[in-house]
Design a protein around this motif. Sequence first.
Motif, PDB file in Angstrom:
ATOM      1  N   ASP A  27       0.803  -1.060   0.138  1.00  0.00           N
ATOM      2  CA  ASP A  27       0.202  -0.018  -0.134  1.00  0.00           C
ATOM      3  C   ASP A  27       0.827   1.381  -0.071  1.00  0.00           C
ATOM      4  O   ASP A  27       0.621   2.188  -0.859  1.00  0.00           O
ATOM      5  N   ILE A  28       1.891   1.195   0.725  1.00  0.00           N
ATOM      6  CA  ILE A  28       2.924   2.455   0.905  1.00  0.00           C
ATOM      7  C   ILE A  28       3.363   2.595  -0.454  1.00  0.00           C
ATOM      8  O   ILE A  28       3.580   3.672  -0.833  1.00  0.00           O
ATOM      9  N   HIS A  29       3.895   1.515  -1.141  1.00  0.00           N
ATOM     10  CA  HIS A  29       4.412   1.709  -2.177  1.00  0.00           C
ATOM     11  C   HIS A  29       3.710   2.289  -3.273  1.00  0.00           C
ATOM     12  O   HIS A  29       3.984   3.187  -4.040  1.00  0.00           O
ATOM     13  N   TYR A  30       2.222   1.806  -3.186  1.00  0.00           N
ATOM     14  CA  TYR A  30       1.339   2.504  -4.037  1.00  0.00           C
ATOM     15  C   TYR A  30       1.256   3.921  -3.932  1.00  0.00           C
ATOM     16  O   TYR A  30       1.274   4.510  -4.815  1.00  0.00           O
ATOM     17  N   PHE A  31       0.964   4.464  -2.671  1.00  0.00           N
ATOM     18  CA  PHE A  31       0.777   5.799  -2.205  1.00  0.00           C
ATOM     19  C   PHE A  31       2.137   6.643  -2.779  1.00  0.00           C
ATOM     20  O   PHE A  31       2.263   7.545  -3.169  1.00  0.00           O
ATOM     21  N   GLN A  32       3.148   5.884  -2.769  1.00  0.00           N
ATOM     22  CA  GLN A  32       4.445   6.499  -3.048  1.00  0.00           C
ATOM     23  C   GLN A  32       4.555   6.949  -4.682  1.00  0.00           C
ATOM     24  O   GLN A  32       4.936   7.825  -5.176  1.00  0.00           O
ATOM     25  N   VAL A  90       1.768   7.153  -6.352  1.00  0.00           N
ATOM     26  CA  VAL A  90       0.884   8.017  -6.827  1.00  0.00           C
ATOM     27  C   VAL A  90       1.220   9.452  -6.478  1.00  0.00           C
ATOM     28  O   VAL A  90       0.921  10.500  -7.339  1.00  0.00           O
ATOM     29  N   VAL A  91       1.712   9.666  -5.253  1.00  0.00           N
ATOM     30  CA  VAL A  91       1.897  11.019  -4.930  1.00  0.00           C
ATOM     31  C   VAL A  91       3.376  11.638  -4.787  1.00  0.00           C
ATOM     32  O   VAL A  91       3.321  12.428  -4.374  1.00  0.00           O
ATOM     33  N   GLY A  92       4.079  10.513  -5.076  1.00  0.00           N
ATOM     34  CA  GLY A  92       5.811  10.767  -4.829  1.00  0.00           C
ATOM     35  C   GLY A  92       6.075  10.417  -3.496  1.00  0.00           C
ATOM     36  O   GLY A  92       5.296  10.699  -2.369  1.00  0.00           O
ATOM     37  N   GLU A  93       7.176  10.087  -3.260  1.00  0.00           N
ATOM     38  CA  GLU A  93       7.730   9.650  -1.920  1.00  0.00           C
ATOM     39  C   GLU A  93       7.625  11.004  -0.636  1.00  0.00           C
ATOM     40  O   GLU A  93       7.190  10.584   0.196  1.00  0.00           O
ATOM     41  N   LEU A 110       0.154   9.930   6.382  1.00  0.00           N
ATOM     42  CA  LEU A 110      -0.613  10.768   5.873  1.00  0.00           C
ATOM     43  C   LEU A 110       0.041  11.281   4.498  1.00  0.00           C
ATOM     44  O   LEU A 110       1.130  11.035   4.219  1.00  0.00           O
ATOM     45  N   LEU A 111      -1.153  11.533   3.621  1.00  0.00           N
ATOM     46  CA  LEU A 111      -0.774  11.470   2.289  1.00  0.00           C
ATOM     47  C   LEU A 111      -0.972  13.045   1.980  1.00  0.00           C
ATOM     48  O   LEU A 111      -1.974  13.776   2.570  1.00  0.00           O
ATOM     49  N   ARG A 112      -0.197  13.544   1.131  1.00  0.00           N
ATOM     50  CA  ARG A 112      -0.482  15.105   0.693  1.00  0.00           C
ATOM     51  C   ARG A 112      -0.491  15.152  -0.818  1.00  0.00           C
ATOM     52  O   ARG A 112       0.383  15.502  -1.528  1.00  0.00           O
ATOM     53  N   PRO A 113      -1.644  14.732  -1.238  1.00  0.00           N
ATOM     54  CA  PRO A 113      -1.996  15.090  -2.608  1.00  0.00           C
ATOM     55  C   PRO A 113      -1.988  16.352  -3.143  1.00  0.00           C
ATOM     56  O   PRO A 113      -2.237  17.243  -2.526  1.00  0.00           O
TER      57      PRO A 113
END
Lengths: 564, 564
Positions: free
Chosen positions: A105-110, A112-115, A143-146
């Motif tokens: 999941d973390i890899h996916y988020f990275q 999508v929004v960048g590390e 926490l994600l910051r799109p």
Amino acid sequence: MRPAIKLVRKWWSYGPKPQKLRIWDPQAVGSGLLPRSSHARGLHQTGDHLQHSNLTYKHSNQVFKDIDIGNTSRRSGFQMRNFGSSTMGSTILRDERFAILEECDIHYFQKVVGERAVINDKDELEAANVDWLGKFKGASQVLLRPRTTKQVASILQYCNSRGIAVVPQGGNTSLVGGSVPVFDEVIVNLGAMNKILSFDEVSGVLVCEAGCILENLDKYLAEHGFTMPLDLGAKGSCQIGGNVSTNAGGLRFLRYGSLHGNVLGLEVVLPDGTIVDMLGTLRKDNTGYDLKQLFIGGEGTLGVVTKVSLLTPAKLSSVNVAFLACQDYLSCQEVLVLAKKKLGEVLSAFEFLDRSSLDMALDHLEGMRDPLPSAKQKFYLLIETTGSNENHDKEKLDVFLEDAVRTGHVVDGVVAQDNSQSSAFWRIREGIAEALNKAGAVYKYDLSIPVKDLYQLVEEMRAKLGDSAIVIGYGHLGDGNLHLNISAPKYDEKLLLQIEPFVYEWTSQHKGSVSAEHGLGFMKPHAIHYSKTPETVQLMVKMKNLLDPNGILNPYKVLPSIHI
Amino acid sequence: MRPAIKLVRKWWSYGPKPQKLRIWDPQAVGSGLLPRSSHARGLHQTGDHLQHSNLTYKHSNQVFKDIDIGNTSRRSGFQMRNFGSSTMGSTILRDERFAILEECDIHYFQKVVGERAVINDKDELEAANVDWLGKFKGASQVLLRPRTTKQVASILQYCNSRGIAVVPQGGNTSLVGGSVPVFDEVIVNLGAMNKILSFDEVSGVLVCEAGCILENLDKYLAEHGFTMPLDLGAKGSCQIGGNVSTNAGGLRFLRYGSLHGNVLGLEVVLPDGTIVDMLGTLRKDNTGYDLKQLFIGGEGTLGVVTKVSLLTPAKLSSVNVAFLACQDYLSCQEVLVLAKKKLGEVLSAFEFLDRSSLDMALDHLEGMRDPLPSAKQKFYLLIETTGSNENHDKEKLDVFLEDAVRTGHVVDGVVAQDNSQSSAFWRIREGIAEALNKAGAVYKYDLSIPVKDLYQLVEEMRAKLGDSAIVIGYGHLGDGNLHLNISAPKYDEKLLLQIEPFVYEWTSQHKGSVSAEHGLGFMKPHAIHYSKTPETVQLMVKMKNLLDPNGILNPYKVLPSIHI
């Protein structure tokens, strides 16, 4: 104004530590530290559903029971304790439909929004896990910051398919625990989406991203001769997407009305990742159902607001502020009727505070001065006019004040002579929440009550609690909105049981609302039935199930379903 | 003001007569005249559903196809022809999911509302079957006049279980065929539910039944020093329930804003007969989703509004009306900007009409007089101020007019000296729709377009149509709302093909709305995609299916589903 840096303090012990979630550490990715619970824990493969629609909505003073789904009573390692509402002392269990975050999941988020936009810094996470009052604390690990709507859509689409719960977060200034995770929800913070997209100086229509801070928007508009139709104490931190999602009211409501009237369009991402572009900029558009209204005040449980189109009024040149004292509550009401009549179209705020509120601000905030030090009175009013012609406005104000004093309704008062004095008066009114927070534990109630009955609740509560707490009442009298606050040295279950459900029952009996402008968030879902009929709540549940069948978006909030 | 007695005229030949429905005659009950189609024709037993959610929303200039449901192309004996929209010349087929009215249904209705409230009088039915413009004619055989919410609920519950289609009807003043049956729907007229339930003179909150006529409410409020936040040409006939259901805009929108902001509460009966009491009277109430908003502008397709709670503003004592002339459209815009600046908080209406509109009113209405007879100009503005202090308002108006004349934007003008003159000016503006109706066939378009582009459409249309029709433009300039009307001696398919889809495409290209305030009704569902994205329409369809899974409420309206 609340500080832009949020206070994080005073939270209680939060029961046993999460047994299944561990701190996510990118260094540890692949090291086996992360639990390897399979996707089978997710919703789709278990086929489990909370049967929202079969729930009954009981009048509560009940403590929450375990969530009983089908044949299994689900107990999770995650527990949360919170105070200042009747959820006190009770245990909310994590909804096991939701998947546990994994390495992939973390890899996916990275991806999508960048590390750099995938945050696991301890301090940042801690700040984002705790609400402004320091009452509620979640245990989110990421926490994600799109920066774009597409990124938000990709995140939601993925989380929805994986059964990962998400909490959308703006400025995190909620007073009902609406903007923090309850357990390990992924935090999607909109703060990096803070661009102003367009402004039309003829129509006054502003289009911007959801993460724009309210105060920044107001400053931008001021340069163009316009102003925001809403103003809050939290303006330095709160974001317009959060304002819209919580249908924020605030200080200009009396004049400019509700966001339901002022929001012209929204772009929203649904829980399944669908981007719904309803970002119209027209004052009038009757082409089908006005669906954007569902997301205004949806508290981020139906969709994530990513862009906002707003009608903004012209900034009028003449502003007057008066700070007046009344001997009794009846006089306050008389002054309100008089102000509506004599100030008419230039009346822009009619705020009231009792003596205890004023003392609270004077005692706990720096640089405060009593505007009317000669004699203590029981009630104070802050009245503002805003108009296009200074002479006309001053004349109207003079006539109004003469009448108010002549009739004896106002016994003392002062009109601000410059901006600095106006700001000083407003600072008292806006600073009360901050002062209360500094004073100790605080039980906050944001109620709509018919004006004639409004202060009676404060008096009854005062009589009920005696010396055990300080009861203060202030708020937007012009809108019938009371902020009832009970300040005590520390949170105390006995005190809470004296307050609730009394305060909700009283409000319900007087046909009021148990949340005028703060929303229900995590604190008040159980109280919804005091203001809404079972049929209405049932319809809300249907709406939630329609838009978010997997329940991933801002779970445990607004609707009482998981609390019963 | 439109006449209280509705005009019924000018409708076209409506294709073959109903083959299955016969006129219902209570004398004939049991005589075998009624068709004995069984309940098996209803929805539940056939199990058929229109698969709304699988529909694609195509850009149209297509004519409608037969409705293809599952394996059977459904052809019904009921056909309807209509003119003045791109449905012209096409055939809409009756949805065979709906049951045919039977003797037992009539008995049930009589039991619920009483015999006298079940209307089958030919004249009354004819009036209720035809819209105000005389463009659309249904073939309903029965009109019900419930007097209570419970009666409405019983009717809907019954019709839903029987699969009987229903059209809710208020004052039947829709300009888009929204308030008349398309085929044999049962008409539920709310006119007998016309009680004012409460009025609070402190808060200005009015609670009343849906059938109250707008003008009657305004008169009632005037006696208490208040006024309705909306005003329409149709005020003598239209009902508040219809106003709410169509999110009516009108003449005070500029000042008081949308019904989405002014409606505080609703009581609604859902298609399955559930009574949803959301009849709050509070300005602020953030306890869960604001579901009432769905029914504001839902055009009676999601539920029947039975009671309304409304925030009404104080009736201010000073009203001024000016009728001004401009040489060109650019000047009109300059005057709008100037009015917003100089009149500020007292500006209450900014209407515009072109010379053709004025001529239309002067030529076709009795007792009309040109307020500025000395020289014909191309554009006219009707500007109204409303405030609490006559001297202040007059001074503001004087300053504004001096500026407007000095800059050359206004070339002629007159300020009404008394109520009679004010009324005469308003009568011109409000009478244009009636005048058009008297002049012949009329193609009506109610569009929102950014102000700067708004009149360009009128000019392009005029150039396109040449001498074949009179093109007139008027409307609420302050709101960016153009009423584009094309007047011709008779309805003509060739003319229509020159107008549509051009008018919709042009509006869409300029980011406008193809229905600013009239709604979509029966006339414009096919045009929804010009103003709404596929995702938005899809969500509307889901909402309709959620609330009205059998589709019985005001079918063939608003959503394009059955038209594709």
